[in-house]
Design an enzyme around this catalytic site. Structure first.
Site, PDB file in Angstrom:
ATOM      1  N   SER A 166     -75.422  -1.658  14.052  1.00 45.64           N
ATOM      2  CA  SER A 166     -75.390  -2.322  15.353  1.00 45.64           C
ATOM      3  C   SER A 166     -76.334  -1.605  16.324  1.00 45.64           C
ATOM      4  O   SER A 166     -77.533  -1.518  16.061  1.00 45.64           O
ATOM      5  CB  SER A 166     -73.951  -2.386  15.855  1.00 45.64           C
ATOM      6  N   GLU A 202     -69.152   4.468  32.728  1.00 43.36           N
ATOM      7  CA  GLU A 202     -69.917   3.841  33.809  1.00 43.36           C
ATOM      8  C   GLU A 202     -71.348   3.522  33.384  1.00 43.36           C
ATOM      9  O   GLU A 202     -71.855   2.429  33.641  1.00 43.36           O
ATOM     10  CB  GLU A 202     -69.922   4.733  35.055  1.00 43.36           C
ATOM     11  N   HIS A 238     -68.600  -7.931  11.659  1.00 46.68           N
ATOM     12  CA  HIS A 238     -69.603  -7.013  12.216  1.00 46.68           C
ATOM     13  C   HIS A 238     -69.355  -5.562  11.791  1.00 46.68           C
ATOM     14  O   HIS A 238     -70.299  -4.807  11.601  1.00 46.68           O
ATOM     15  CB  HIS A 238     -69.606  -7.135  13.739  1.00 46.68           C
TER      16      HIS A 238
END
Length: 256
Positions: free
Chosen positions: A86, A177, A236
């Protein structure tokens, strides 16, 4: 400059494994051990802003590939087999096309060389509701997360990132964040002119939509010596859902 954290297993030809988005090196411990038993020195690497590696406000695939080159230099690795899943697959593609001499063979797991629109909003929405001033156990974190993410497998994957920041206070190992704000970079593509001519294997899950038959032409454009194989009964997270076939097909490629 900071060096990526890793766990190194076995002795032999260097074999670097790069995890996916919000993952960590531990996700690959079982398969990494199997590769090590076949005579490879396996490096399970935490990419920046993940696992135990350093946090940084900068995050794109060029930087992620440069991190791996710096890691290889630090460990005196001139060239290695590189496997990426990925996001880690995009890092591996970037590394192979920009520094082809450093990659002897390339394995890309369930990601194509194309742009993917941001699609992790529901995950960050759920994670943002975990208040670690109130939550004091993994069970409580799972109960809260289950209100937003119904899939138990995804929750279990995400909650592997919990650790004790201090006594009685949980936190995330990943840089929440920065990763939430860099979702466009996560989906970014390698350069339109990037090419790696070395031996390459793309593995796709038969239940995943990340690599479709319509992507094969693009894969061959960037990786002219690529083989494309399908893992049965896998989405996946194909290396976790069918590790036996993943190992078998990857070893057949490495031995060819």
């Amino acid at each position: 400059m900071e060096i990526l954290h890793s766990k190194i297993l076995g002795e032999g030809q260097p074999f670097l494994i790069l995890h996916g988005f919000l993952g960590m090196s531990d996700n690959w411990k079982t398969l990494g051990t199997e590769y090590a038993e076949k005579g490879y020195q396996v490096h399970l690497i935490d990419q920046r802003n993940h696992g135990k590696s350093f946090h940084s406000p900068e995050f794109d695939y060029q930087l992620l590939a440069e991190d791996v080159v710096r890691y290889m230099d630090h460990h005196h690795i001139p060239s290695a087999i590189v496997l990426g899943h990925s996001m880690g697959g995009k890092t591996a593609m970037q590394l192979a096309t920009s520094e082809p001499d450093r990659v002897s063979k390339l394995i890309v797991a369930d990601i194509a060389p194309k742009f993917y629109p941001p699609h992790h909003d529901f995950i960050f929405n759920g994670l943002s509701h975990l208040d670690f001033d109130q939550i004091s156990s993994r069970r409580e974190a799972d109960e809260e997360l289950s209100k937003y993410i119904k899939d138990f497998g995804i929750r279990a994957f995400l909650l592997k990132n919990l650790y004790w920041e201090e006594q009685g206070k949980l936190g995330f190992r990943f840089n929440f964040e920065v990763l939430r704000n860099k979702m466009d970079e996560i989906g970014d593509n390698i350069s339109a002119t990037a090419v790696y001519e070395g031996p390459t294997l793309f593995l796709r899950g038969d239940r995943s939509e990340y690599i479709m038959p319509t992507d094969y032409t693009d894969i061959k454009k960037h990786f002219p010596n690529a083989q494309i194989e399908t893992i049965d009964r896998a989405g996946h997270w194909l290396h976790a859902e069918n590790p036996e076939q993943f190992f078998e097909k990857s070893m057949a490629f490495l031995n060819s």
